[in-house]
Design a protein around this motif. Structure first.
Motif, PDB file in Angstrom:
ATOM      1  N   ASN A   1      -5.123   4.995   5.599  1.00 50.93           N
ATOM      2  CA  ASN A   1      -4.395   4.873   4.273  1.00 50.93           C
ATOM      3  C   ASN A   1      -4.012   6.148   3.820  1.00 50.93           C
ATOM      4  O   ASN A   1      -3.085   6.130   2.745  1.00 50.93           O
TER       5      ASN A   1
ATOM      6  N   ASN B   1      -0.866   6.971   5.050  1.00 53.09           N
ATOM      7  CA  ASN B   1       0.302   6.082   4.223  1.00 53.09           C
ATOM      8  C   ASN B   1       0.773   6.579   3.068  1.00 53.09           C
ATOM      9  O   ASN B   1       1.872   6.628   2.588  1.00 53.09           O
TER      10      ASN B   1
ATOM     11  N   PHE C   1       4.437   5.073   2.661  1.00 54.15           N
ATOM     12  CA  PHE C   1       4.807   4.064   3.534  1.00 54.15           C
ATOM     13  C   PHE C   1       4.280   2.790   2.604  1.00 54.15           C
ATOM     14  O   PHE C   1       3.167   2.879   2.024  1.00 54.15           O
ATOM     15  N   GLU C   2       4.710   1.704   2.692  1.00 49.23           N
ATOM     16  CA  GLU C   2       4.277   0.359   2.163  1.00 49.23           C
ATOM     17  C   GLU C   2       3.780  -0.600   3.313  1.00 49.23           C
ATOM     18  O   GLU C   2       4.424  -0.989   4.142  1.00 49.23           O
ATOM     19  N   ARG C   3       2.463  -0.794   3.418  1.00 46.97           N
ATOM     20  CA  ARG C   3       1.835  -1.568   4.269  1.00 46.97           C
ATOM     21  C   ARG C   3       2.348  -2.883   4.265  1.00 46.97           C
ATOM     22  O   ARG C   3       2.122  -3.457   3.153  1.00 46.97           O
TER      23      ARG C   3
ATOM     24  N   LYS D   1       1.296  -5.415   7.001  1.00 43.87           N
ATOM     25  CA  LYS D   1       0.270  -5.935   7.787  1.00 43.87           C
ATOM     26  C   LYS D   1      -0.604  -4.966   8.432  1.00 43.87           C
ATOM     27  O   LYS D   1      -0.303  -3.880   8.879  1.00 43.87           O
ATOM     28  N   ILE D   2      -1.871  -5.391   8.340  1.00 40.61           N
ATOM     29  CA  ILE D   2      -2.944  -4.494   9.165  1.00 40.61           C
ATOM     30  C   ILE D   2      -3.629  -5.536  10.173  1.00 40.61           C
ATOM     31  O   ILE D   2      -4.191  -6.407   9.582  1.00 40.61           O
TER      32      ILE D   2
ATOM     33  N   GLU E   1      -6.753 -10.243  11.341  1.00 42.28           N
ATOM     34  CA  GLU E   1      -6.705  -9.397  10.303  1.00 42.28           C
ATOM     35  C   GLU E   1      -7.761  -9.378   9.425  1.00 42.28           C
ATOM     36  O   GLU E   1      -7.564  -8.707   8.343  1.00 42.28           O
TER      37      GLU E   1
ATOM     38  N   ASP F   1      -1.075  -0.924  12.588  1.00 41.99           N
ATOM     39  CA  ASP F   1      -0.430  -0.887  10.959  1.00 41.99           C
ATOM     40  C   ASP F   1       0.843  -0.907  11.169  1.00 41.99           C
ATOM     41  O   ASP F   1       1.630  -0.351  11.582  1.00 41.99           O
TER      42      ASP F   1
ATOM     43  N   VAL G   1       4.139  -1.049   8.796  1.00 37.25           N
ATOM     44  CA  VAL G   1       4.563  -0.379   7.334  1.00 37.25           C
ATOM     45  C   VAL G   1       6.041  -0.528   7.290  1.00 37.25           C
ATOM     46  O   VAL G   1       6.785  -0.398   8.267  1.00 37.25           O
ATOM     47  N   ARG G   2       6.381  -0.432   5.936  1.00 38.95           N
ATOM     48  CA  ARG G   2       7.814  -0.550   5.584  1.00 38.95           C
ATOM     49  C   ARG G   2       8.173   1.008   5.032  1.00 38.95           C
ATOM     50  O   ARG G   2       7.506   1.639   4.407  1.00 38.95           O
TER      51      ARG G   2
END
Length: 268
Positions: free
Chosen positions: A201, A204, A209-211, A213-214, A248, A261, A263-264
Motif C-alpha cells: 500500500n 502504491n 497507483f490506483e488499485r 484489484k488485489i 480476493e 496487485d 493497478v492503474r
C-alpha cells in the motif's frame, strides 16, 4: 543498484535459475493454482483487446509471455537472466526479448505500452529503494490509464512456512532475521525479499497507483502441496473453483505465498 551489487545479483540469479525449473513448478498442482489465477485476472482486464501492446518485465522462461502471444497479443519480454531468455527463445523464437535490469529499462521509451506484467523482479530486490525504482520504470513505460499486474512474495507465508513448518524460526530469531513484528530482515546475499500488505500500500501511494484489484494468487495451495497432489481431478478442479471464488478475501491475502496487485497508472 550499484555496478558491483548488480553483477553479484545477476550471478546469484543465473546460478539459481539454471538449477530451478520454473516451468515445472507452474505445471505442478500448487503452481497451477497461482498460474491459472493470475491468467484469469490478466485475461479479464486485457479483455481480449489484441490492439494492446504488453511488456512482460522479469518474464522468466516465458510462461505468461508465450500464453499471451499464442492468444494473439503483441508482447515483448525482458529478463535479467540470459539463461531464462535462452529457454524462452527456444520455445517461441517469434517473441522479441531483451536482457534488461527492471530498475533501468532505458531501451524503452516513455508511454510505450498499454499494460505491463511484473511477476518476478520485486521478489529479488532487497530494499524499498530498488523496489520503487522497478515500479517507477514500469510506470514510466506504461501509458496513462494503463494497467500493471504486480506479483509480490509475502512475508507471513515465509514466516509460517519456512519459520514454523520447517522449524527454522528459532535460528532466524537468533540470527536477527526478524524484527519484533516478525517482518523479515534481509541480508545482502539473500535472493528473495518478502513484503506485507502495508508495504504494498505504501508503494502504491508513493507511485500514485490506483488499485483495481488485489488477490491471493495461490492462497493456501503452497501449504497444501501434499494434499493437492492426492486429490482426484474432479476434487482439484473444485479446489481451483474454491480458491478463485475466495482469493480476493482480505483474510487470505497476507498468508498467501504470492499476491497479485492490479493497478492503474495515473500520470499528471
Amino acid at each position: 543498484m550499484d555496478f558491483e551489487r548488480t553483477n553479484t545479483k545477476i550471478s546469484l540469479l543465473e546460478d539459481y535459475y539454471s538449477h530451478f525449473d520454473e516451468d515445472s513448478r507452474l505445471k505442478g498442482r500448487h503452481g497451477m493454482v497461482e498460474y491459472l489465477t493470475n491468467l484469469k485476472y490478466i485475461n479479464y482486464y486485457l479483455n481480449n483487446n489484441h490492439d494492446l501492446k504488453i511488456i512482460d518485465i522479469g518474464c522468466g522462461t516465458g510462461v505468461y509471455s508465450i500464453e499471451l502471444f499464442n492468444q494473439g497479443y503483441d508482447i515483448i519480454a525482458c529478463d535479467l537472466v540470459k539463461y531464462n531468455l535462452d529457454i524462452l527463445n527456444k520455445k517461441e523464437p517469434r517473441i522479441k526479448t531483451y536482457q534488461a535490469n527492471a530498475t533501468n529499462l532505458k531501451m524503452f521509451k516513455d508511454n510505450s505500452f498499454d499494460a505491463a506484467i511484473l511477476f518476478g523482479p520485486i521478489y529479488h530486490l532487497l530494499n524499498d529503494e530498488d523496489k520503487i525504482k522497478v515500479l517507477s520504470e514500469a510506470k514510466r513505460i506504461v501509458k496513462n490509464n494503463g494497467i500493471i499486474f504486480i506479483s509480490y512474495y509475502m512475508n507471513d507465508y515465509a514466516v509460517i512456512s519456512y519459520g514454523f513448518i520447517k522449524k527454522n524460526i528459532l535460528k532466524a530469531k537468533m540470527e536477527g532475521r526478524l524484527d519484533e513484528n516478525y517482518h523479515i530482515i534481509n541480508k545482502q546475499d539473500d535472493l528473495f525479499s518478502m513484503v506485507r500488505l502495508d508495504d504494498i500500500n505504501r508503494f502504491n501511494e508513493l507511485l500514485g497507483f490506483e488499485r483495481i484489484k488485489i488477490a491471493a494468487s495461490d492462497g493456501a495451495s503452497d501449504y497444501l502441496r501434499v494434499v493437492l497432489n492426492s486429490l482426484s481431478e474432479e476434487e482439484f478442479k473444485c479446489f481451483i473453483d474454491y480458491h478463485q471464488a475466495n482469493c480476493e478475501r482480505i483474510e487470505l491475502l497476507g498468508s498467501s505465498s504470492h499476491l497479485l496487485d492490479i493497478v492503474r497508472v495515473r500520470k499528471e
